[in-house]
Design a protein around this motif. Structure first.
Motif, short mmCIF file in Angstrom:
data_model
loop_
_atom_site.label_atom_id
_atom_site.label_comp_id
_atom_site.label_asym_id
_atom_site.label_seq_id
_atom_site.Cartn_x
_atom_site.Cartn_y
_atom_site.Cartn_z
N ALA A 146 0.82 -1.21 0.00
CA ALA A 146 0.00 0.00 0.00
C ALA A 146 0.85 1.26 0.00
O ALA A 146 0.34 2.35 -0.30
CB ALA A 146 -0.92 0.01 1.22
N GLY A 147 2.14 1.12 0.31
CA GLY A 147 3.05 2.25 0.26
C GLY A 147 3.54 2.54 -1.14
O GLY A 147 4.21 3.56 -1.37
N ASP A 150 -2.11 1.89 -4.79
CA ASP A 150 -3.37 1.91 -4.05
C ASP A 150 -3.95 0.51 -3.99
O ASP A 150 -4.09 -0.16 -5.01
CB ASP A 150 -4.38 2.84 -4.72
CG ASP A 150 -5.73 2.77 -4.03
OD1 ASP A 150 -5.77 3.00 -2.81
OD2 ASP A 150 -6.73 2.48 -4.71
N GLY A 158 -1.74 4.10 3.38
CA GLY A 158 -0.76 4.07 2.29
C GLY A 158 0.30 5.14 2.45
O GLY A 158 1.48 4.91 2.16
N LYS A 161 2.85 4.05 5.07
CA LYS A 161 3.72 2.97 4.61
C LYS A 161 4.72 3.47 3.55
O LYS A 161 5.86 3.03 3.51
CB LYS A 161 2.88 1.82 4.06
CG LYS A 161 2.03 1.13 5.12
CD LYS A 161 2.87 0.58 6.26
CE LYS A 161 2.03 -0.19 7.27
NZ LYS A 161 2.84 -0.80 8.35
#
Length: 254
Positions: A146-147, A150, A158, A161
């Motif tokens: 999620a970093g 999406d 997000g 992360k």
């Protein structure tokens, strides 16, 4: 597999009673590490520590909230008392509130930032002098895919992360001259309490599976294995990296 172990590695694992954190602690113990777990629920910490100690594991635990400064100070004092040094810091603890951006109350997204990001930054700062005294010292940050893309987890999650991945890179640069390695692991959807409700939604679950080359979600032990490798001396030339544990999700187009 000689030397593919964590024998004697003094390790602090946050969020160590559930999900990926618990799996990481267990993996490290099985590979010979000495582990201190931290989590908010004192009963859960005590029960898990007693269970592992009964199995002959070198483990202790501490109840505390890593987003609270006073508790972080207690964590530092516990590391000082037990070891006076630290070989591995695993920043695993995390939380989430899934909403659309316009629906969040400021207190909600600030909570996500406090737990997922700011606590990790402060623990790195707190543990820095102990890592300097460690042997083959390293930090493993548990981030998320999620970093990078999406995944429907909500923007604040997000964002935290993504920032954690960038923190990993920056600290790897800053601390390389001291021999401290810093890496991250980024799991895709993993069968843990944090995403249990998400995985129980049939349509959402099927979308996740359809996107994943291995046609299943990850098990916490599979993420733990990646974290364990990064902490090993065998990974001594790996730093500043983000190892994605996603079952091939990122490789799939249409």
């Amino acid at each position: 597999m000689k030397k593919w172990d964590l024998r004697g590695k003094r390790t602090l694992v946050t969020g160590g009673t559930k999900g990926i954190g618990k799996a990481i602690a267990e993996e490290f113990l099985e590979l010979g590490a000495e582990v201190m777990i931290v989590a908010r629920n004192a009963k859960e910490v005590g029960e898990l520590v007693r269970l592992w100690q009964a199995e002959g594991r070198a483990v202790t635990g501490l109840a505390g909230d890593v987003s609270v400064e006073a508790d972080r100070r207690r964590i530092g004092a516990a590391v000082e008392e037990r070891w006076g040094a630290l070989d591995v810091l695993v920043n695993n603890v995390g939380t989430n509130i899934r909403k659309k951006v316009v629906e969040y109350e400021p207190a909600e997204y600030l909570q996500i930032f406090d737990v997922n990001l700011f606590a990790a930054v402060e623990l790195c700062r707190l543990c820095y002098p102990y890592l300097l005294k460690g042997t083959g010292a390293s930090v493993v940050n548990v981030a998320s895919v999620a970093g990078s893309v999406d995944v429907g987890s909500g923007a604040p999650y997000g964002m935290t992360k993504a920032a954690l991945i960038q923190l990993t890179r920056n600290l790897a640069v800053e601390w390389a001259r001291f021999g401290i390695r810093v890496n991250a692991v980024s799991p895709w959807y993993t069968d843990t309490p944090l995403v249990e409700k998400v995985l129980q939604q049939p349509e959402r679950f099927q979308r996740i599976i359809d996107r994943t080359l291995l046609n299943r979600v990850a098990q916490a032990e599979e993420v733990a294995a990646a974290a364990a490798f990064l902490a090993m001396d065998r990974a001594s030339y790996i730093t500043g990296q983000n190892i994605v544990v996603d079952g091939g999700m990122a490789a799939k187009g249409i």
